[in-house]
Design a protein around this motif. Structure first.
Motif, PDB file in Angstrom:
ATOM      1  N   PRO A  33       0.614  -1.411  -0.028  1.00 21.55           N
ATOM      2  CA  PRO A  33      -0.073   0.053   0.127  1.00 21.55           C
ATOM      3  C   PRO A  33       0.424   1.387  -0.167  1.00 21.55           C
ATOM      4  CG  PRO A  33      -0.978  -1.220   1.644  1.00 21.55           C
ATOM      5  CD  PRO A  33       0.619  -2.345   1.387  1.00 21.55           C
ATOM      6  N   LYS A  34       2.026   1.305   0.827  1.00 22.41           N
ATOM      7  CA  LYS A  34       2.587   2.146   1.312  1.00 22.41           C
ATOM      8  C   LYS A  34       3.737   2.849  -0.182  1.00 22.41           C
ATOM      9  CE  LYS A  34       2.559   3.997   5.201  1.00 22.41           C
ATOM     10  NZ  LYS A  34       1.820   4.994   5.627  1.00 22.41           N
ATOM     11  N   MET A  35       3.875   1.772  -1.008  1.00 19.30           N
ATOM     12  CA  MET A  35       4.426   1.491  -2.039  1.00 19.30           C
ATOM     13  C   MET A  35       4.344   2.173  -3.400  1.00 19.30           C
ATOM     14  SD  MET A  35       7.629   1.547  -0.999  1.00 19.30           S
ATOM     15  CE  MET A  35       9.005   1.069  -3.122  1.00 19.30           C
ATOM     16  N   VAL A  36       2.849   1.390  -4.113  1.00 18.33           N
ATOM     17  CA  VAL A  36       1.810   2.001  -4.790  1.00 18.33           C
ATOM     18  C   VAL A  36       1.471   3.639  -4.668  1.00 18.33           C
ATOM     19  CG1 VAL A  36      -0.441   1.140  -5.022  1.00 18.33           C
ATOM     20  CG2 VAL A  36       1.021  -0.236  -4.466  1.00 18.33           C
ATOM     21  N   GLU A  37       1.440   4.082  -3.526  1.00 16.96           N
ATOM     22  CA  GLU A  37       0.558   5.374  -3.102  1.00 16.96           C
ATOM     23  C   GLU A  37       2.230   6.107  -3.391  1.00 16.96           C
ATOM     24  OE1 GLU A  37       0.959   8.160   1.573  1.00 16.96           O
ATOM     25  OE2 GLU A  37      -0.659   5.573   1.273  1.00 16.96           O
ATOM     26  N   ASN A  38       2.996   5.834  -3.534  1.00 18.71           N
ATOM     27  CA  ASN A  38       4.106   6.747  -4.482  1.00 18.71           C
ATOM     28  C   ASN A  38       4.447   6.585  -5.139  1.00 18.71           C
ATOM     29  OD1 ASN A  38       5.265   8.054  -1.444  1.00 18.71           O
ATOM     30  ND2 ASN A  38       4.633   7.034  -0.258  1.00 18.71           N
ATOM     31  N   GLY A  39       3.721   5.866  -5.712  1.00 20.01           N
ATOM     32  CA  GLY A  39       3.993   5.709  -7.623  1.00 20.01           C
ATOM     33  C   GLY A  39       4.289   4.774  -7.477  1.00 20.01           C
ATOM     34  N   TYR A  40       4.525   3.386  -7.278  1.00 14.42           N
ATOM     35  CA  TYR A  40       5.426   2.046  -7.597  1.00 14.42           C
ATOM     36  C   TYR A  40       3.975   0.988  -7.959  1.00 14.42           C
ATOM     37  CZ  TYR A  40      10.034   3.662  -5.810  1.00 14.42           C
ATOM     38  OH  TYR A  40      10.623   4.381  -5.092  1.00 14.42           O
ATOM     39  N   GLU A  41       4.828   0.285  -8.608  1.00 20.08           N
ATOM     40  CA  GLU A  41       4.096  -1.048  -9.125  1.00 20.08           C
ATOM     41  C   GLU A  41       5.190  -2.864  -8.207  1.00 20.08           C
ATOM     42  OE1 GLU A  41       2.421  -1.792 -12.414  1.00 20.08           O
ATOM     43  OE2 GLU A  41       2.268  -0.069 -13.621  1.00 20.08           O
ATOM     44  N   ALA A  42       4.664  -3.798  -7.898  1.00 17.63           N
ATOM     45  CA  ALA A  42       5.328  -4.326  -6.862  1.00 17.63           C
ATOM     46  C   ALA A  42       4.985  -6.070  -7.954  1.00 17.63           C
ATOM     47  CB  ALA A  42       4.499  -4.490  -5.859  1.00 17.63           C
ATOM     48  N   LEU A  43       5.829  -6.865  -7.897  1.00 21.25           N
ATOM     49  CA  LEU A  43       5.634  -8.182  -8.645  1.00 21.25           C
ATOM     50  C   LEU A  43       6.483  -8.771  -6.784  1.00 21.25           C
ATOM     51  CD1 LEU A  43       7.813  -8.465 -11.631  1.00 21.25           C
ATOM     52  CD2 LEU A  43       4.539  -8.148 -11.047  1.00 21.25           C
ATOM     53  N   TYR A  44       5.583  -9.754  -6.232  1.00 18.85           N
ATOM     54  CA  TYR A  44       5.988 -10.599  -4.737  1.00 18.85           C
ATOM     55  C   TYR A  44       5.828 -12.177  -5.394  1.00 18.85           C
ATOM     56  CZ  TYR A  44       6.202 -12.216  -0.731  1.00 18.85           C
ATOM     57  OH  TYR A  44       6.215 -13.072   0.948  1.00 18.85           O
ATOM     58  N   MET A  45       7.216 -13.117  -4.183  1.00 16.84           N
ATOM     59  CA  MET A  45       6.113 -14.638  -5.139  1.00 16.84           C
ATOM     60  C   MET A  45       7.080 -14.706  -3.776  1.00 16.84           C
ATOM     61  SD  MET A  45       8.356 -16.745  -7.787  1.00 16.84           S
ATOM     62  CE  MET A  45       8.588 -19.089  -7.346  1.00 16.84           C
ATOM     63  N   SER A  46       5.922 -15.540  -3.117  1.00 17.24           N
ATOM     64  CA  SER A  46       6.957 -16.596  -1.713  1.00 17.24           C
ATOM     65  C   SER A  46       7.528 -17.902  -2.219  1.00 17.24           C
ATOM     66  CB  SER A  46       5.324 -17.467  -0.813  1.00 17.24           C
ATOM     67  OG  SER A  46       4.498 -16.154  -0.458  1.00 17.24           O
ATOM     68  N   LYS A  47       8.207 -18.173  -0.812  1.00 17.49           N
ATOM     69  CA  LYS A  47       9.185 -19.056  -1.456  1.00 17.49           C
ATOM     70  C   LYS A  47       8.571 -20.263  -1.210  1.00 17.49           C
ATOM     71  CE  LYS A  47      12.688 -19.582   1.348  1.00 17.49           C
ATOM     72  NZ  LYS A  47      13.143 -19.817   2.616  1.00 17.49           N
ATOM     73  N   THR A  48       8.939 -21.535  -2.375  1.00 25.05           N
ATOM     74  CA  THR A  48       8.136 -23.103  -1.845  1.00 25.05           C
ATOM     75  C   THR A  48       7.604 -23.545  -0.858  1.00 25.05           C
ATOM     76  OG1 THR A  48       9.840 -23.938  -2.653  1.00 25.05           O
ATOM     77  CG2 THR A  48       8.317 -23.252  -4.812  1.00 25.05           C
ATOM     78  N   GLY A  49       6.852 -24.316  -0.929  1.00 23.71           N
ATOM     79  CA  GLY A  49       6.800 -25.431   0.484  1.00 23.71           C
ATOM     80  C   GLY A  49       5.200 -24.420   1.037  1.00 23.71           C
ATOM     81  N   HIS A  50       6.199 -24.701   2.426  1.00 24.19           N
ATOM     82  CA  HIS A  50       5.095 -23.700   3.506  1.00 24.19           C
ATOM     83  C   HIS A  50       5.933 -22.189   4.393  1.00 24.19           C
ATOM     84  CE1 HIS A  50       1.675 -27.156   3.299  1.00 24.19           C
ATOM     85  NE2 HIS A  50       2.487 -27.431   3.246  1.00 24.19           N
TER      86      HIS A  50
END
Length: 137
Positions: A33-50
């Motif tokens: 939310p903070k980064m989008v508010e400041n003009g950023y887009e984002a990608l995220y990936m969780s590690k595999t497993g749990h």
């Protein structure tokens, strides 16, 4: 402390920010939310497993357009050395601004990669195999 951390990241005024070992809940509830508010887009990936952490790439919308993304899992069943839940995240970004003042030139492309490979000084063969998986992508 969380607000100070976000403030620190934003204080660099970076065009691209890569983070590793980022908890998914902190990404979703705090940073995104903070980064989008400041003009950023984002990608995220969780590690595999749990696992609950992963990697993120933030980039300025005014500077770059996302052309392609690649999510890489380093865990490969049946391959003993690649038995860890490490990952990599890649983004191909196209500049939305003319580079170096050259008019009429095709927009510049930038490939950004962030990864969380195994941290173990005694397991160089695992790190090497994980980097081979990343480079193969």
């Amino acid at each position: 402390r969380k607000d100070r951390l976000v403030g620190e990241i934003l204080s660099y005024n970076a065009e691209v920010v890569c983070l590793q070992e980022l908890e998914q809940r902190h990404f979703k509830n705090l940073l995104l939310p903070k980064m989008v508010e400041n003009g950023y887009e984002a990608l995220y990936m969780s590690k595999t497993g749990h696992k609950t952490d992963g990697c993120a790439i933030f980039f300025r919308k005014a500077t770059f357009k996302l052309v392609a993304q690649q999510f890489v899992e380093c865990k490969k069943p049946g391959c003993g050395v690649l038995n860890r839940d490490n990952i990599a995240l890649l983004a191909l970004l196209q500049s939305s601004m003319p580079m170096y003042g050259v008019s009429g030139k095709a927009p510049e492309m930038l490939c950004v990669a962030t990864t969380h490979i195994l941290f173990n000084h005694n397991r160089g063969e695992v790190k090497l195999a994980q980097m081979m998986v990343l480079m193969a992508e």
